[in-house]
Each structure stands twice: as C-alpha cells, then as structure tokens.
Design a protein around this motif. Structure first.
Motif, PDB file in Angstrom:
ATOM      1  N   ALA A  54      -4.303   2.230   6.670  1.00 33.72           N
ATOM      2  CA  ALA A  54      -5.694   2.364   7.095  1.00 33.72           C
ATOM      3  C   ALA A  54      -5.803   3.469   8.131  1.00 33.72           C
ATOM      4  O   ALA A  54      -4.826   3.799   8.797  1.00 33.72           O
ATOM      5  CB  ALA A  54      -6.208   1.049   7.670  1.00 33.72           C
ATOM      6  N   THR A  63     -13.925   4.588   8.608  1.00 35.78           N
ATOM      7  CA  THR A  63     -12.640   3.966   8.324  1.00 35.78           C
ATOM      8  C   THR A  63     -12.257   4.197   6.865  1.00 35.78           C
ATOM      9  O   THR A  63     -13.115   4.456   6.018  1.00 35.78           O
ATOM     10  CB  THR A  63     -12.662   2.454   8.608  1.00 35.78           C
ATOM     11  N   ASN A  64     -10.979   4.073   6.598  1.00 32.66           N
ATOM     12  CA  ASN A  64     -10.458   4.289   5.256  1.00 32.66           C
ATOM     13  C   ASN A  64      -9.285   3.340   5.058  1.00 32.66           C
ATOM     14  O   ASN A  64      -8.495   3.127   5.978  1.00 32.66           O
ATOM     15  CB  ASN A  64     -10.001   5.742   5.098  1.00 32.66           C
ATOM     16  N   TYR A  65      -9.180   2.757   3.855  1.00 36.94           N
ATOM     17  CA  TYR A  65      -8.147   1.772   3.595  1.00 36.94           C
ATOM     18  C   TYR A  65      -7.426   2.067   2.286  1.00 36.94           C
ATOM     19  O   TYR A  65      -8.024   2.579   1.332  1.00 36.94           O
ATOM     20  CB  TYR A  65      -8.751   0.372   3.490  1.00 36.94           C
ATOM     21  N   ASP A  67      -6.052   0.852  -1.211  1.00 35.78           N
ATOM     22  CA  ASP A  67      -6.627  -0.130  -2.141  1.00 35.78           C
ATOM     23  C   ASP A  67      -5.950  -1.490  -2.006  1.00 35.78           C
ATOM     24  O   ASP A  67      -6.590  -2.530  -2.177  1.00 35.78           O
ATOM     25  CB  ASP A  67      -6.494   0.377  -3.577  1.00 35.78           C
ATOM     26  N   LYS A  70      -7.690  -3.361   1.024  1.00 36.63           N
ATOM     27  CA  LYS A  70      -9.152  -3.408   1.142  1.00 36.63           C
ATOM     28  C   LYS A  70      -9.657  -4.831   1.024  1.00 36.63           C
ATOM     29  O   LYS A  70      -9.231  -5.582   0.138  1.00 36.63           O
ATOM     30  CB  LYS A  70      -9.799  -2.549   0.055  1.00 36.63           C
ATOM     31  N   GLY A  71     -10.557  -5.186   1.916  1.00 35.44           N
ATOM     32  CA  GLY A  71     -11.132  -6.520   1.892  1.00 35.44           C
ATOM     33  C   GLY A  71     -10.312  -7.553   2.630  1.00 35.44           C
ATOM     34  O   GLY A  71     -10.775  -8.671   2.866  1.00 35.44           O
ATOM     35  N   ARG A  72      -9.072  -7.204   2.991  1.00 33.39           N
ATOM     36  CA  ARG A  72      -8.200  -8.131   3.726  1.00 33.39           C
ATOM     37  C   ARG A  72      -7.882  -7.642   5.135  1.00 33.39           C
ATOM     38  O   ARG A  72      -7.743  -8.449   6.049  1.00 33.39           O
ATOM     39  CB  ARG A  72      -6.884  -8.334   2.966  1.00 33.39           C
ATOM     40  N   THR A  74      -8.696  -5.050   8.521  1.00 32.55           N
ATOM     41  CA  THR A  74      -9.761  -4.349   9.231  1.00 32.55           C
ATOM     42  C   THR A  74      -9.162  -3.562  10.380  1.00 32.55           C
ATOM     43  O   THR A  74      -8.484  -4.140  11.236  1.00 32.55           O
ATOM     44  CB  THR A  74     -10.808  -5.318   9.767  1.00 32.55           C
TER      45      THR A  74
END
Length: 125
Positions: A54, A63-65, A67, A70-72, A74
């Motif tokens: 991230a 921000t960038n994550y 794949d 993502k969603g888990r 922060t």
C-alpha cells in the motif's frame, strides 16, 4: 541518521487483525517535514521478491493498494506524529511476511529512498 522504525507485528490467527506503525526520525526527516514524503508499505517473504502492499500520498488524501489486500488493509498517516500506519483486518496465512515501510521524498519522485528494517507478521491457519 535516518530512521524508519516499524512496530506492531506479531502472531495472529487467520481472520484476526493487527495494526502496524512506522515512525520516521533523524536525517532527512529532521530537515524536511514528514508531510513532504509519500510513504509506502511493502512485504517480503524469504525466497520471493519484495511485494508492494500500500502507499499513501503526503497529505493522506490519496492511497493505493495491492489487489491482494484491497478491502482488508487500510493505510493512514499522522503527519504531526511523523508516523504511518497499516491496519490489517481479516488476515490470511498468505499475509505472513516481514512488513517494511519506505519513504519517497522530500518532493516525491516515485522511488522509495528510505527503508525500515521491517516487522514480522505471522498469520496461523
């Protein structure tokens, strides 16, 4: 001397959570405010290439994550404390790695110039 110090790693069961911190001090961080650096988290597993996790812009507004997280996960930062965070939820065994923070700046150019030593995260099945 530039220091990026990670903390918060440990052993957790699958489905659990951890919060990593990365504190910046010394060297370039004494000359330029923390807010002038883009920051990122990476992870490393022995025998594999380092993997991007991230990233966060200087202000925290972007921000960038990867794949895979993502969603888990922060990413966040507190510029007043010279600290970046990674909240990791719903952890999976495949998240097991050494997590390393990195800084790009001052005046971010897309390359990370400063790296921490890492903190171990182990997720048991």
């Amino acid at each position: 001397q530039v220091q990026l110090v990670e903390s918060g790693g440990g052993l957790v069961q699958a489905g659990g959570s951890l919060r990593l911190s990365c504190a910046a001090s010394g060297g370039t961080f004494s000359m330029y405010p923390f807010s002038m650096y883009a920051m990122g988290w990476f992870r490393q597993v022995p025998g594999k290439e380092r993997e991007f996790v991230a990233a966060i812009s200087w202000s925290g507004g972007s921000t960038n994550y990867a794949d895979s997280v993502k969603g888990r996960f922060t990413i966040s930062r507190d510029n007043a404390k010279n600290t970046m965070y990674l909240q990791m939820n719903s952890l999976k065994p495949e998240d097991t790695a050494v997590y390393v923070c990195a800084a790009d700046g001052p005046q971010p150019a897309g390359t990370y110039d400063y790296w921490g030593q890492g903190t171990q995260v182990t997720v048991s099945a």
